[in-house]
Design a protein around this motif. Structure first.
Motif, PDB file in Angstrom:
ATOM      1  N   GLN A  41     -13.532  26.146  11.319  1.00 14.83           N
ATOM      2  CA  GLN A  41     -12.794  26.892  12.334  1.00 14.83           C
ATOM      3  C   GLN A  41     -13.728  27.836  13.095  1.00 14.83           C
ATOM      4  OE1 GLN A  41      -9.093  26.983  12.764  1.00 14.83           O
ATOM      5  NE2 GLN A  41      -9.313  25.025  11.709  1.00 14.83           N
ATOM      6  N   GLU A  42     -13.658  27.808  14.418  1.00 18.30           N
ATOM      7  CA  GLU A  42     -14.383  28.802  15.209  1.00 18.30           C
ATOM      8  C   GLU A  42     -13.705  30.162  15.046  1.00 18.30           C
ATOM      9  OE1 GLU A  42     -14.393  27.494  19.253  1.00 18.30           O
ATOM     10  OE2 GLU A  42     -15.842  25.898  18.874  1.00 18.30           O
ATOM     11  N   PRO A  43     -14.430  31.272  14.996  1.00 20.21           N
ATOM     12  CA  PRO A  43     -15.886  31.414  15.109  1.00 20.21           C
ATOM     13  C   PRO A  43     -16.594  31.346  13.756  1.00 20.21           C
ATOM     14  CG  PRO A  43     -14.891  33.564  15.042  1.00 20.21           C
ATOM     15  CD  PRO A  43     -13.750  32.583  14.938  1.00 20.21           C
ATOM     16  N   LEU A  44     -15.866  30.906  12.711  1.00 20.55           N
ATOM     17  CA  LEU A  44     -16.400  30.947  11.349  1.00 20.55           C
ATOM     18  C   LEU A  44     -17.323  29.776  11.041  1.00 20.55           C
ATOM     19  CD1 LEU A  44     -13.016  32.025   9.795  1.00 20.55           C
ATOM     20  CD2 LEU A  44     -15.018  33.480  10.094  1.00 20.55           C
ATOM     21  N   ASP A  45     -17.492  28.880  12.005  1.00 22.42           N
ATOM     22  CA  ASP A  45     -18.450  27.796  11.827  1.00 22.42           C
ATOM     23  C   ASP A  45     -19.885  28.275  12.005  1.00 22.42           C
ATOM     24  OD1 ASP A  45     -18.000  28.312  14.509  1.00 22.42           O
ATOM     25  OD2 ASP A  45     -18.227  26.230  15.140  1.00 22.42           O
ATOM     26  N   ASP A  46     -20.057  29.532  12.438  1.00 26.62           N
ATOM     27  CA  ASP A  46     -21.374  30.134  12.609  1.00 26.62           C
ATOM     28  C   ASP A  46     -21.686  30.987  11.379  1.00 26.62           C
ATOM     29  OD1 ASP A  46     -23.617  31.705  13.336  1.00 26.62           O
ATOM     30  OD2 ASP A  46     -23.041  31.658  15.450  1.00 26.62           O
ATOM     31  N   VAL A  47     -22.749  30.642  10.645  1.00 32.67           N
ATOM     32  CA  VAL A  47     -23.091  31.355   9.425  1.00 32.67           C
ATOM     33  C   VAL A  47     -23.348  32.826   9.694  1.00 32.67           C
ATOM     34  CG1 VAL A  47     -25.555  30.811   9.593  1.00 32.67           C
ATOM     35  CG2 VAL A  47     -24.550  31.304   7.362  1.00 32.67           C
ATOM     36  N   ARG A  48     -23.811  33.170  10.901  1.00 31.08           N
ATOM     37  CA  ARG A  48     -24.084  34.577  11.208  1.00 31.08           C
ATOM     38  C   ARG A  48     -22.801  35.394  11.249  1.00 31.08           C
ATOM     39  NH1 ARG A  48     -27.672  32.853  16.318  1.00 31.08           N
ATOM     40  NH2 ARG A  48     -25.802  31.546  16.468  1.00 31.08           N
ATOM     41  N   VAL A  49     -21.710  34.803  11.707  1.00 28.32           N
ATOM     42  CA  VAL A  49     -20.417  35.500  11.697  1.00 28.32           C
ATOM     43  C   VAL A  49     -19.952  35.706  10.270  1.00 28.32           C
ATOM     44  CG1 VAL A  49     -17.990  35.370  12.387  1.00 28.32           C
ATOM     45  CG2 VAL A  49     -19.785  34.640  13.980  1.00 28.32           C
ATOM     46  N   ARG A  50     -20.122  34.684   9.437  1.00 28.29           N
ATOM     47  CA  ARG A  50     -19.717  34.804   8.030  1.00 28.29           C
ATOM     48  C   ARG A  50     -20.547  35.874   7.318  1.00 28.29           C
ATOM     49  NH1 ARG A  50     -20.087  29.000   8.545  1.00 28.29           N
ATOM     50  NH2 ARG A  50     -21.789  28.853   7.023  1.00 28.29           N
ATOM     51  N   GLN A  51     -21.838  35.893   7.579  1.00 31.83           N
ATOM     52  CA  GLN A  51     -22.691  36.914   6.977  1.00 31.83           C
ATOM     53  C   GLN A  51     -22.324  38.310   7.480  1.00 31.83           C
ATOM     54  OE1 GLN A  51     -26.512  35.376   8.159  1.00 31.83           O
ATOM     55  NE2 GLN A  51     -26.827  34.273   6.241  1.00 31.83           N
ATOM     56  N   ALA A  52     -21.947  38.411   8.739  1.00 33.23           N
ATOM     57  CA  ALA A  52     -21.544  39.704   9.289  1.00 33.23           C
ATOM     58  C   ALA A  52     -20.305  40.231   8.567  1.00 33.23           C
ATOM     59  CB  ALA A  52     -21.272  39.572  10.790  1.00 33.23           C
ATOM     60  N   ILE A  53     -19.350  39.350   8.293  1.00 37.69           N
ATOM     61  CA  ILE A  53     -18.156  39.765   7.546  1.00 37.69           C
ATOM     62  C   ILE A  53     -18.556  40.257   6.160  1.00 37.69           C
ATOM     63  CG2 ILE A  53     -16.002  38.956   6.499  1.00 37.69           C
ATOM     64  CD1 ILE A  53     -15.732  37.038   8.890  1.00 37.69           C
ATOM     65  N   THR A  54     -19.468  39.535   5.513  1.00 40.39           N
ATOM     66  CA  THR A  54     -19.947  39.938   4.181  1.00 40.39           C
ATOM     67  C   THR A  54     -20.470  41.368   4.197  1.00 40.39           C
ATOM     68  OG1 THR A  54     -20.511  37.690   3.480  1.00 40.39           O
ATOM     69  CG2 THR A  54     -21.697  39.490   2.427  1.00 40.39           C
ATOM     70  N   HIS A  55     -21.295  41.706   5.185  1.00 45.46           N
ATOM     71  CA  HIS A  55     -21.931  43.030   5.214  1.00 45.46           C
ATOM     72  C   HIS A  55     -21.053  44.095   5.859  1.00 45.46           C
ATOM     73  CE1 HIS A  55     -25.649  41.597   3.529  1.00 45.46           C
ATOM     74  NE2 HIS A  55     -25.697  40.614   4.415  1.00 45.46           N
ATOM     75  N   ALA A  56     -19.948  43.704   6.484  1.00 46.18           N
ATOM     76  CA  ALA A  56     -19.025  44.682   7.073  1.00 46.18           C
ATOM     77  C   ALA A  56     -18.105  45.311   6.035  1.00 46.18           C
ATOM     78  CB  ALA A  56     -18.184  44.020   8.166  1.00 46.18           C
ATOM     79  N   LEU A  57     -17.985  44.675   4.859  1.00 41.43           N
ATOM     80  CA  LEU A  57     -17.046  45.142   3.839  1.00 41.43           C
ATOM     81  C   LEU A  57     -17.681  46.201   2.947  1.00 41.43           C
ATOM     82  CD1 LEU A  57     -15.438  41.748   2.756  1.00 41.43           C
ATOM     83  CD2 LEU A  57     -14.535  43.432   4.367  1.00 41.43           C
ATOM     84  N   ASP A  58     -17.012  47.348   2.853  1.00 43.64           N
ATOM     85  CA  ASP A  58     -17.428  48.412   1.949  1.00 43.64           C
ATOM     86  C   ASP A  58     -16.696  48.192   0.623  1.00 43.64           C
ATOM     87  OD1 ASP A  58     -17.938  50.706   0.535  1.00 43.64           O
ATOM     88  OD2 ASP A  58     -17.558  52.087   2.200  1.00 43.64           O
TER      89      ASP A  58
END
Length: 534
Positions: free
Chosen positions: A302-319
């Motif tokens: 699913q766009e935009p989650l087909d981009d690994v950079r978006v997935r990594q951004a979500i990972t590092h956005a979570l406190d």
């Protein structure tokens, strides 16, 4: 206090009657077992659960209903909740081939089902073949017996199970409720009929009645004499005469009912009610679920989650520290694709660091520019994601806030448990919350392999899938766990296939006259050794 079977009408009336019970509760009601007091036999334990469940068949179930099924079913083996060691149960011993493709179990003599029929090697064959035939209906079981080649009942007490290739996770799988055993009469029922709970196992409690959205009643198996002695406090039948699981969706109702003595166990204590129970001296039991912690599972098609950079951004956005702090003090931030209570766990917290600046840089690199309203845009489209949540976690809105800080607009879609199961199966989600309990790191393969549940909905196999499959050939349990929680987990985290958030915590409140409550190795409630002081 005299304990008798609760009428089926109790739960239906209790929702209206019990909300005000807490105010009048006597904080000294009940009593603790006196030093040296022997366990007593008798009484029916009243256990409040937060929701009714769609299927009570332990071979098909995958959620909280396993707390009920685990009282009815036994496995070939059992697992020590403290050490993770696999110990004998319905099998007295076993032999495993050097490549872990063949398992021979030597069964305990004298075991019978609740209907009096004997448990034999043929029972093992019929049940395991039946689980394989259930296919997707046994979403956990099919991963445990994947590649099943042949089952031979050598004699009544010897069964040989052969797989097409190595299956090193299988021994631990034989300790799970999912691979528990039913009598022939149950196996003759349809999968739908078994979901209604009228099933016949070998466990310490037998099924008696199920009234949908109200109660499940179990009665003591008086013939039970095959508890796994290495991890239980006594032998012979259970102390309690029975168990009644009562549906109480409202947390305040469950808590008030526990304080008033109208239930004995609150199987889902809320953060708001924990302090009250502590202050009034009610025992509260916690256990960090082994297996996959509470995750965001990502559909990478699913766009935009087909981009690994978006997935990594979500990972590092979570406190994760903040997420954990809003639930229970004992809850820990996730530091791997498995919880710290999983055998073989090792920390990967460096890959899960809270770093909103890095998250922003990754989104910049992916072409998502910050808009005037704080939401990032690319090609005129806002950066939006949809999170499907079936449990309404206390921190759902906090996830939204974390993602908003880096310019991601997150919509929360709240669904029922059954709706969530259907959505997960058909892949119609972008991000879905979930956890999966198992006291073995192989849970990683179950969740992410393209040949198993494939929660990432990947359409093509990647090198990681071969690595997951190769773990089945690692016979040494320590080495296999270290591989799964080490190199394999790092690959999952780096690709953003798994975005773990917090470790899942079971929090159970019990009455002051309840003794011997325990969790099994998979954080399921066990009532075999439980007894009432009065």
């Amino acid at each position: 206090m005299t304990r008798t079977r609760t009428a089926l009408a109790l739960a239906a009336a209790s929702v209206l009657l019990l909300t005000g019970c807490a105010a009048g509760a006597d904080p000294d009601a009940g009593g603790e077992a006196a030093a040296g007091e022997e366990p007593r036999s008798g009484g029916v334990l009243q256990i409040a659960m937060s929701a009714d469940y769609s299927c009570l068949d332990g071979q098909q179930a995958r959620g909280g209903e396993l707390n009920i099924a685990s009282q009815i079913l036994d496995g070939l083996t059992a697992q020590d909740p403290e050490t993770g060691e696999i110990v004998p149960h319905l099998a007295e011993s076993w032999d495993i081939s050097d490549d872990a493709s063949e398992f021979t179990f030597h069964l305990r003599d004298g075991v019978t089902f609740h209907d009096g029929t004997p448990f034999t090697a043929q029972s093992v064959k019929a049940n395991l073949e039946g689980i394989a035939n259930l296919g997707a209906r046994s979403s956990l079981g099919q991963t445990y017996v994947d590649g099943l080649k042949e089952i031979e009942a050598v004699d009544d007490h010897t069964v040989r199970i052969a797989f097409e290739g190595p299956n090193a996770q299988f021994l631990q799988a034989t300790s799970t409720t999912t691979l528990g055993f039913y009598a022939d009469a149950t196996l003759a029922l349809s999968a739908e009929e078994r979901c209604q709970g009228d099933v016949i196992g070998t466990g310490p409690f037998a099924f008696e009645a199920y009234t949908g959205n109200t109660t499940v009643e179990l009665v003591r198996n008086d013939d039970y004499d095959w508890a796994p002695e290495q991890i239980t406090a006594h032998q012979g039948p259970a102390y309690l005469e029975g168990l009644t699981f009562v549906v109480m969706p409202e947390a305040s109702v469950r808590n008030g009912s526990l304080q008033s003595g109208q239930i004995d166990v609150n199987s889902g204590v809320s953060v708001q009610d924990r302090a009250t129970l502590d202050a009034q001296g009610f025992p509260v039991h916690t256990y960090s679920n082994p297996g996959a912690p509470t995750n965001l599972w990502i559909n990478v098609t699913q766009e935009p989650l087909d981009d690994v950079r978006v997935r990594q951004a979500i990972t590092h956005a979570l406190d994760r520290e903040e997420l954990a702090s809003v639930v229970f003090e004992e809850q820990e931030p996730a530091t791997n694709t498995v919880s710290s209570s999983t055998p073989g766990y090792q920390s990967q917290e460096d890959l899960l660091a809270y770093d909103p600046e890095l998250a922003g840089e990754l989104l910049d690199e992916a072409g998502w520019e910050l808009g005037a309203d704080g939401v990032r845009e690319k090609d005129g489209q806002p950066l939006k994601v949809r999170i499907t949540d079936y449990y309404k976690y206390n921190y759902t809105e906090l996830i939204q806030a974390h993602l908003a800080r880096v310019g991601i607009d997150a919509e929360i879609q709240t669904v029922t448990f059954s709706e969530r199961s259907a959505i997960l199966e058909n892949g119609e989600y972008q991000i879905i919350t979930g956890n999966l309990t198992r006291a073995d790191a192989d849970i990683i393969r179950t969740i992410h392999s393209i040949d198993q549940q494939n929660t990432n909905q990947r359409e093509d196999s990647v090198p990681l899938d071969q690595e997951l499959a190769d773990t089945l050939a690692v016979v040494d349990e320590t080495a296999r766990a270290e591989l799964l929680t080490g190199d394999v987990s790092r690959a999952l985290l780096e690709e953003g296939y798994a975005i773990p958030m917090v470790e899942t915590l079971a929090v159970i409140g019990t009455g002051k006259d309840v003794e011997g409550f325990a969790f099994d190795a998979t954080a399921r409630q066990k009532y075999y050794d439980t007894w009432l002081t009065e």
